[in-house]
Design an enzyme around this catalytic site. Structure first.
Site, PDB file in Angstrom:
ATOM      1  CE  LYS A  63       9.686 126.930 -15.050  1.00 50.47           C
ATOM      2  NZ  LYS A  63       9.654 127.982 -14.171  1.00 50.47           N
ATOM      3  CB  THR A  75       9.994 132.671 -10.636  1.00 51.58           C
ATOM      4  OG1 THR A  75      11.406 132.272 -10.987  1.00 51.58           O
ATOM      5  CG2 THR A  75      10.010 134.075 -10.585  1.00 51.58           C
ATOM      6  CE1 TYR A 129      25.799 139.870  -7.705  1.00 46.39           C
ATOM      7  CE2 TYR A 129      27.869 138.542  -7.552  1.00 46.39           C
ATOM      8  CZ  TYR A 129      27.130 139.887  -7.774  1.00 46.39           C
ATOM      9  OH  TYR A 129      27.949 140.860  -7.234  1.00 46.39           O
ATOM     10  CE1 TYR A 173      12.706 128.311 -13.987  1.00 47.44           C
ATOM     11  CE2 TYR A 173      12.804 128.520 -11.542  1.00 47.44           C
ATOM     12  CZ  TYR A 173      12.311 129.065 -12.869  1.00 47.44           C
ATOM     13  OH  TYR A 173      11.697 129.990 -12.799  1.00 47.44           O
TER      14      TYR A 173
END
Length: 304
Positions: free
Chosen positions: A173, A57, A119, A145
């Site tokens: 993570k 990110t 999405y 992730y």
């Protein structure tokens, strides 16, 4: 004697400690500055980081083209050779994720971070197929992730346990901030490595069984986060608590202004030998007033 949790037996990299989600630096025209991107990765390694995670990110990966992502991975892999580089390769489609994964493997990444597809909704069978196909396409360890607030897709505990059976699926993570979910996930899957994904949960994550943290604050202050991990690992939980309190304060300061502005604005304030540049639009750095507040707060905390 080590007090920090041990990495999972399915994790050949034995990821632990502090693994910053390194930035993607830009020139003022918002083109990628690969040299500065690599310099930042080396900066956190010089600060004691145990690994680096480009294209998370903080690396602004959704805003980069495929060619730019490949360039970032190559730049960081070329720059960093003494700790593992786990490259973010996730995309909304399995097809693109595999392409990214194969490229990262070909240029020397040590592991891959695969965000859940975003999405479109992702169900149990879709998650299994996605990660199975990615894992089959490469020989590197793959780390999930999990950040439902950004992807719109949360993994159930049952789905995670099924994913854990996939060969070379090495860990996760977690940025869900769902502490009960994380605690049970760790308990259910002892062979996986877990990394906490929020600076608010570095110490609690270690106490739950995470082997380390993917820390945004470590992008600016790697020594601080490494000191927190080391204190816990050495059994000095009181010192670890003090440092976690300091991290809370720094995290609050960095969250002023527009979204994601804190880390790059802080790097501007620090005496580093590279320029992080702007964030890529529509993200933006702090305005003058927010920057002055940040500088004042960080000086008051004694970190500038």
């Amino acid at each position: 004697m080590s007090h920090a949790p041990e990495p999972g037996t399915d994790d050949p990299l034995s990821l632990h400690g502090v693994v910053p989600p390194t930035i993607t630096a830009f020139h003022e025209d918002e083109s990628v500055n690969y040299e500065a991107t690599a310099a930042h990765a080396q900066y956190v390694v010089d600060g004691g980081a145990h690994g680096v995670f480009p294209l998370g990110t903080n690396g602004e990966f959704p805003l980069l083209t495929g060619e730019e992502k490949r360039g970032v991975v190559e730049a960081v892999v070329d720059a960093v050779d003494d700790v593992p580089v786990i490259a973010g390769v996730g995309a909304p489609s399995t097809y693109e994720t595999i392409q990214n994964a194969e490229h990262a493997e070909s240029v020397g990444a040590d592991g891959l971070v695969v965000i859940t597809p975003f999405y479109y909704p992702l169900d149990h069978d879709g998650a299994l197929e996605h990660y199975r196909r990615v894992c089959e396409a490469v020989d590197l360890p793959v780390y999930i992730y999990h950040i439902p607030s950004k992807t719109g897709n949360s993994l159930s505990l049952d789905t995670l346990s099924d994913l854990a059976e996939i060969p070379n699926l090495a860990g996760l993570k977690d940025s869900s901030k769902d502490v009960p979910w994380l605690g049970q996930a760790i308990d259910d899957n002892p062979d996986l490595t877990f990394l906490s994904g929020s600076d608010s949960l570095i110490l609690p994550g270690l106490q739950l069984g995470c082997t380390g943290t993917v820390s945004a604050v470590a992008n600016a202050f790697p020594e601080l986060i490494v000191s927190l991990y080391d204190a816990y690992d050495e059994g000095d939980e009181e010192r670890a608590r003090e440092l976690q309190s300091e991290v809370y304060a720094i995290r609050s300061a960095l969250k002023g202004g527009s979204y994601m502005a804190g880390v790059k604005t802080t790097l501007d304030l620090l005496d580093v030998d590279f320029s992080p540049g702007p964030l890529r639009s529509p993200l933006r750095k702090m305005n003058d007033a927010d920057r002055e507040t940040l500088e004042s707060d960080l000086r008051a905390l004694g970190v500038l």
